[in-house]
Scaffold this motif. Sequence first.
Motif, PDB file in Angstrom:
ATOM      1  N   LEU A 124       0.796  -1.296  -0.042  1.00 28.68           N
ATOM      2  CA  LEU A 124       0.051  -0.067  -0.095  1.00 28.68           C
ATOM      3  C   LEU A 124       0.713   1.145   0.041  1.00 28.68           C
ATOM      4  O   LEU A 124       1.856   1.258   0.850  1.00 28.68           O
ATOM      5  CB  LEU A 124      -0.888  -0.107   1.123  1.00 28.68           C
ATOM      6  N   VAL A 126       0.971   5.191   0.363  1.00 24.04           N
ATOM      7  CA  VAL A 126       0.183   6.150   0.867  1.00 24.04           C
ATOM      8  C   VAL A 126       0.851   7.458   0.669  1.00 24.04           C
ATOM      9  O   VAL A 126       1.858   7.867   1.191  1.00 24.04           O
ATOM     10  CB  VAL A 126       0.041   6.067   2.707  1.00 24.04           C
ATOM     11  N   GLU A 140      -6.880   7.458   5.642  1.00 23.56           N
ATOM     12  CA  GLU A 140      -8.078   6.792   5.666  1.00 23.56           C
ATOM     13  C   GLU A 140      -8.768   6.516   4.296  1.00 23.56           C
ATOM     14  O   GLU A 140      -9.081   5.600   3.970  1.00 23.56           O
ATOM     15  CB  GLU A 140      -9.228   7.806   6.313  1.00 23.56           C
ATOM     16  N   THR A 141      -8.414   7.491   3.286  1.00 21.97           N
ATOM     17  CA  THR A 141      -8.764   7.186   1.872  1.00 21.97           C
ATOM     18  C   THR A 141      -8.064   6.115   1.316  1.00 21.97           C
ATOM     19  O   THR A 141      -8.461   5.223   0.549  1.00 21.97           O
ATOM     20  CB  THR A 141      -8.539   8.588   1.207  1.00 21.97           C
ATOM     21  N   ALA A 142      -6.600   5.981   1.609  1.00 19.33           N
ATOM     22  CA  ALA A 142      -5.771   4.920   1.011  1.00 19.33           C
ATOM     23  C   ALA A 142      -6.277   3.651   1.599  1.00 19.33           C
ATOM     24  O   ALA A 142      -6.149   2.574   1.039  1.00 19.33           O
ATOM     25  CB  ALA A 142      -4.368   5.277   1.676  1.00 19.33           C
ATOM     26  N   ARG A 144      -9.306   2.892   2.610  1.00 18.81           N
ATOM     27  CA  ARG A 144     -10.669   2.256   1.748  1.00 18.81           C
ATOM     28  C   ARG A 144     -10.297   1.919   0.272  1.00 18.81           C
ATOM     29  O   ARG A 144     -10.778   1.013  -0.139  1.00 18.81           O
ATOM     30  CB  ARG A 144     -11.670   3.844   1.744  1.00 18.81           C
ATOM     31  N   THR A 145      -9.364   2.754  -0.348  1.00 17.65           N
ATOM     32  CA  THR A 145      -9.057   2.247  -1.516  1.00 17.65           C
ATOM     33  C   THR A 145      -8.325   0.794  -1.625  1.00 17.65           C
ATOM     34  O   THR A 145      -8.722   0.273  -2.758  1.00 17.65           O
ATOM     35  CB  THR A 145      -8.031   3.307  -2.303  1.00 17.65           C
ATOM     36  N   TYR A 146      -7.408   0.706  -0.675  1.00 19.39           N
ATOM     37  CA  TYR A 146      -6.967  -0.630  -0.698  1.00 19.39           C
ATOM     38  C   TYR A 146      -7.981  -1.877  -0.655  1.00 19.39           C
ATOM     39  O   TYR A 146      -7.655  -2.726  -1.312  1.00 19.39           O
ATOM     40  CB  TYR A 146      -5.836  -0.440   0.588  1.00 19.39           C
ATOM     41  N   LYS A 148     -11.125  -1.870  -1.627  1.00 21.20           N
ATOM     42  CA  LYS A 148     -11.693  -1.771  -2.961  1.00 21.20           C
ATOM     43  C   LYS A 148     -10.932  -2.522  -3.976  1.00 21.20           C
ATOM     44  O   LYS A 148     -11.273  -3.543  -4.623  1.00 21.20           O
ATOM     45  CB  LYS A 148     -12.082  -0.666  -3.445  1.00 21.20           C
ATOM     46  N   GLN A 149      -9.596  -2.082  -3.961  1.00 22.55           N
ATOM     47  CA  GLN A 149      -8.790  -2.626  -5.035  1.00 22.55           C
ATOM     48  C   GLN A 149      -8.348  -4.178  -4.708  1.00 22.55           C
ATOM     49  O   GLN A 149      -8.042  -5.060  -5.659  1.00 22.55           O
ATOM     50  CB  GLN A 149      -7.416  -1.650  -5.096  1.00 22.55           C
ATOM     51  N   ARG A 150      -8.272  -4.538  -3.580  1.00 20.70           N
ATOM     52  CA  ARG A 150      -7.740  -5.711  -3.148  1.00 20.70           C
ATOM     53  C   ARG A 150      -8.959  -6.724  -3.527  1.00 20.70           C
ATOM     54  O   ARG A 150      -8.706  -8.030  -3.936  1.00 20.70           O
ATOM     55  CB  ARG A 150      -7.518  -5.874  -1.574  1.00 20.70           C
ATOM     56  N   THR A 151     -10.207  -6.374  -3.416  1.00 16.77           N
ATOM     57  CA  THR A 151     -11.310  -7.268  -3.873  1.00 16.77           C
ATOM     58  C   THR A 151     -11.204  -7.586  -4.995  1.00 16.77           C
ATOM     59  O   THR A 151     -11.520  -8.496  -5.632  1.00 16.77           O
ATOM     60  CB  THR A 151     -12.747  -6.626  -3.343  1.00 16.77           C
TER      61      THR A 151
END
Length: 179
Positions: A124, A126, A140-142, A144-146, A148-151
Amino acid sequence: MPLAEDLVVVPLFARTFRGGSRGQPFVFALVNDQGEMTGRLHGMHEWRDSPFTGFCFTVAADPHRHRAFHLNRYGLFAWNVGGQLRARLDTEAKAFKPLTHFTLTACSPDGHLLLVHNKQHLVLRVPAPDDLGDLASVVETALRTYAKQRTALKKKWAPVNWHWVNSPPRTSRNGPGGR
C-alpha cells in the motif's frame, strides 16, 4: 534512516524478554553526521505506544521533506526534523484499525509511505500530504481504496493462500460456453 543530509534516525531499545517487553525503554535518536545524539523523536509513551508489541522498530524517513514516520500496533506517528510529533493516528479508531495488519517499510523517493500487508503480500502506497495535519484523511482514504482494489484483485487473480499467481482464467469443464 536519513532524515536530512547531516541527520539520521537511529532506533535504540532495551533488551527484549521472552515473557514480553512492553513498557521497556526505547528511543528514536536523532544523530548528526559526527555521530552525536542531537535529539530524539518525542511524543511516544513507553507503555501505551510501545514498539515492543509486534517488534515494530522501523522508522521510515523522508529526507526531502525532513519527516520521520513510525507504525506499530498502537498507531502511525509522524515527526518533523526537530523531533516534534506532528501526527498520531490511533489504531483503536475504527478508521485506522486496518493499519495493525501492515508493516511500514520505507518512504519512496517522492515521500510516500510504503506499507506491506503482513499476510496478503500486497503493498500500500500512502501519499504523504504536504501538511501532516492532513495525514489522517489521506491514510483513511488510502485504506478504503486498498480494500476496494484488493477485492478486485481477488476476483481477477484468485490468490492461493494470499499468494498472487498469474494463471489462465477459470472455465467450466465443458469449455467457455459450459453446460
